[in-house]
Design a protein around this motif. Structure first.
Motif, PDB file in Angstrom:
ATOM      1  N   GLN A  68     165.276 -12.461  51.556  1.00  0.00           N
ATOM      2  CA  GLN A  68     164.091 -13.197  51.925  1.00  0.00           C
ATOM      3  C   GLN A  68     164.383 -14.426  52.371  1.00  0.00           C
ATOM      4  O   GLN A  68     163.992 -15.185  53.404  1.00  0.00           O
ATOM      5  CB  GLN A  68     162.827 -13.191  51.031  1.00  0.00           C
ATOM      6  N   GLU A  69     165.239 -15.112  51.520  1.00  0.00           N
ATOM      7  CA  GLU A  69     165.624 -16.581  51.763  1.00  0.00           C
ATOM      8  C   GLU A  69     166.369 -16.590  53.068  1.00  0.00           C
ATOM      9  O   GLU A  69     166.298 -17.606  54.041  1.00  0.00           O
ATOM     10  CB  GLU A  69     166.687 -17.079  50.705  1.00  0.00           C
TER      11      GLU A  69
ATOM     12  N   ALA B 115     165.540 -18.564  56.710  1.00  0.00           N
ATOM     13  CA  ALA B 115     166.601 -19.674  57.153  1.00  0.00           C
ATOM     14  C   ALA B 115     166.805 -19.078  58.608  1.00  0.00           C
ATOM     15  O   ALA B 115     166.721 -20.067  59.516  1.00  0.00           O
ATOM     16  CB  ALA B 115     167.666 -19.625  56.238  1.00  0.00           C
ATOM     17  N   VAL B 116     166.968 -17.845  58.985  1.00  0.00           N
ATOM     18  CA  VAL B 116     167.285 -17.514  60.281  1.00  0.00           C
ATOM     19  C   VAL B 116     166.193 -17.848  61.269  1.00  0.00           C
ATOM     20  O   VAL B 116     166.287 -18.239  62.380  1.00  0.00           O
ATOM     21  CB  VAL B 116     167.689 -15.787  60.116  1.00  0.00           C
ATOM     22  N   ARG B 117     164.930 -17.377  60.735  1.00  0.00           N
ATOM     23  CA  ARG B 117     163.779 -17.541  61.614  1.00  0.00           C
ATOM     24  C   ARG B 117     163.624 -19.051  61.857  1.00  0.00           C
ATOM     25  O   ARG B 117     163.229 -19.487  62.955  1.00  0.00           O
ATOM     26  CB  ARG B 117     162.813 -16.921  61.301  1.00  0.00           C
ATOM     27  N   ALA B 118     163.753 -19.848  61.021  1.00  0.00           N
ATOM     28  CA  ALA B 118     163.561 -21.450  60.981  1.00  0.00           C
ATOM     29  C   ALA B 118     164.726 -21.880  62.048  1.00  0.00           C
ATOM     30  O   ALA B 118     164.249 -22.714  62.959  1.00  0.00           O
ATOM     31  CB  ALA B 118     163.493 -22.148  59.730  1.00  0.00           C
ATOM     32  N   HIS B 119     165.915 -21.452  61.804  1.00  0.00           N
ATOM     33  CA  HIS B 119     166.987 -21.728  63.059  1.00  0.00           C
ATOM     34  C   HIS B 119     166.609 -21.365  64.333  1.00  0.00           C
ATOM     35  O   HIS B 119     166.762 -22.347  65.013  1.00  0.00           O
ATOM     36  CB  HIS B 119     167.974 -21.231  62.347  1.00  0.00           C
ATOM     37  N   GLU B 120     165.985 -20.277  64.586  1.00  0.00           N
ATOM     38  CA  GLU B 120     166.108 -19.911  65.840  1.00  0.00           C
ATOM     39  C   GLU B 120     164.654 -20.584  66.534  1.00  0.00           C
ATOM     40  O   GLU B 120     164.871 -21.102  67.795  1.00  0.00           O
ATOM     41  CB  GLU B 120     165.814 -18.197  66.277  1.00  0.00           C
TER      42      GLU B 120
ATOM     43  N   ASN C 235     168.727 -11.092  59.313  1.00  0.00           N
ATOM     44  CA  ASN C 235     169.948 -11.667  58.717  1.00  0.00           C
ATOM     45  C   ASN C 235     170.845 -12.528  59.680  1.00  0.00           C
ATOM     46  O   ASN C 235     172.159 -12.886  59.722  1.00  0.00           O
ATOM     47  CB  ASN C 235     170.990 -10.734  57.918  1.00  0.00           C
ATOM     48  N   GLY C 236     170.279 -12.353  61.059  1.00  0.00           N
ATOM     49  CA  GLY C 236     170.930 -12.900  62.242  1.00  0.00           C
ATOM     50  C   GLY C 236     170.075 -13.318  63.407  1.00  0.00           C
ATOM     51  O   GLY C 236     169.105 -12.570  63.426  1.00  0.00           O
TER      52      GLY C 236
ATOM     53  N   ASP D 279     171.314 -27.014  60.197  1.00  0.00           N
ATOM     54  CA  ASP D 279     172.562 -26.218  60.068  1.00  0.00           C
ATOM     55  C   ASP D 279     172.938 -25.438  61.196  1.00  0.00           C
ATOM     56  O   ASP D 279     173.190 -24.420  61.243  1.00  0.00           O
ATOM     57  CB  ASP D 279     172.578 -25.463  58.854  1.00  0.00           C
ATOM     58  N   PRO D 280     173.549 -26.302  62.128  1.00  0.00           N
ATOM     59  CA  PRO D 280     174.152 -25.694  63.580  1.00  0.00           C
ATOM     60  C   PRO D 280     175.286 -24.714  63.107  1.00  0.00           C
ATOM     61  O   PRO D 280     176.006 -25.152  62.349  1.00  0.00           O
ATOM     62  CB  PRO D 280     174.349 -26.719  64.218  1.00  0.00           C
ATOM     63  N   SER D 281     175.372 -23.673  63.749  1.00  0.00           N
ATOM     64  CA  SER D 281     176.483 -22.771  63.559  1.00  0.00           C
ATOM     65  C   SER D 281     177.581 -23.121  64.379  1.00  0.00           C
ATOM     66  O   SER D 281     177.466 -24.110  65.457  1.00  0.00           O
ATOM     67  CB  SER D 281     175.838 -21.237  63.876  1.00  0.00           C
ATOM     68  N   ALA D 282     178.704 -22.501  64.553  1.00  0.00           N
ATOM     69  CA  ALA D 282     179.787 -22.693  65.234  1.00  0.00           C
ATOM     70  C   ALA D 282     179.506 -22.611  66.467  1.00  0.00           C
ATOM     71  O   ALA D 282     179.844 -23.424  67.595  1.00  0.00           O
ATOM     72  CB  ALA D 282     180.828 -21.807  64.745  1.00  0.00           C
ATOM     73  N   GLN D 283     178.716 -21.513  66.883  1.00  0.00           N
ATOM     74  CA  GLN D 283     178.519 -21.344  68.363  1.00  0.00           C
ATOM     75  C   GLN D 283     177.612 -22.411  68.707  1.00  0.00           C
ATOM     76  O   GLN D 283     177.544 -22.849  69.773  1.00  0.00           O
ATOM     77  CB  GLN D 283     177.546 -19.862  68.429  1.00  0.00           C
TER      78      GLN D 283
END
Length: 192
Positions: free
Chosen positions: A53-54, A58-63, A93-94, A126-130
């Motif tokens: 769930q966490e 996080a994934v949804r907030a990131h996108e 999860n991504g 938290d930007p990813s490497a991509q």
């Protein structure tokens, strides 16, 4: 070598044992499913669900951060990859958001677009490497656009005006340096 024959009573006992074993397995599986549905998960399964769930949040907030900051350069909404938890629910999860990284029509357009691309790529906490790679690509686009603007400015200052119609020397120079609108590699996806 002789094989002892199995009598009718032995077959019946063996059959009953197999049936009882199948019932136990079915009951355990059904019990696990019912526990998952009714919220009665083991402590370890509850920890797994909490982590899923966490990660999902996080994934949804990131996108969503990419989308919110990427007005004008986002080419597609968020798409997600999922993992099914012990409770039978799917958790993101991504994810990815499509971003157009092609140059603009003019150096000024490209400069504005590069700034928007960079802002969208680095919008998440938290930007990813991509994401960082896309931001670096946008920085390179902006640098090339600034060089084209500077070159056009110096050429127009030293050369007599030879403008035909709406031709902009900065745009013409930029398109010759940047190779015009290259369709290959002009769209990328950011990943969480």
């Amino acid at each position: 070598m002789s094989v002892p024959s199995i009598g009718t009573s032995s077959l019946a006992v063996l059959s009953q044992a197999l049936a009882a074993q199948t019932k136990v397995r079915t009951a355990a599986s059904t019990e696990q499913k019912q526990a998952a549905v009714s919220g009665r998960l083991s402590e370890s399964d509850q920890r797994v669900v909490a982590k899923l769930q966490e990660r999902d949040r996080a994934v949804r907030a990131h996108e969503l951060a990419h989308i919110a900051a990427g007005a004008g350069v986002v080419t597609s909404g968020a798409s997600y990859t999922y993992e099914t938890g012990p409770d039978g629910k799917r958790y993101a999860n991504g994810g990815e958001v499509g971003i157009d990284v092609s140059p603009g029509r003019t150096p000024q357009d490209t400069l504005r677009k590069a700034q928007q691309i960079r802002a969208s790529a680095l919008a998440p906490a938290d930007p990813s490497a991509q994401d960082r790679s896309i931001a670096a690509r946008a920085d390179q686009m902006a640098t090339e656009a600034r060089i084209a603007l500077a070159d056009a400015s110096s050429q127009s200052a030293s050369a007599p005006p030879t403008r035909r119609g709406n031709d902009d020397p900065a745009s013409a120079l930029y398109l010759s340096v940047a190779g015009g609108r290259d369709a290959s590699g002009s769209r990328v996806n950011t990943w969480a």
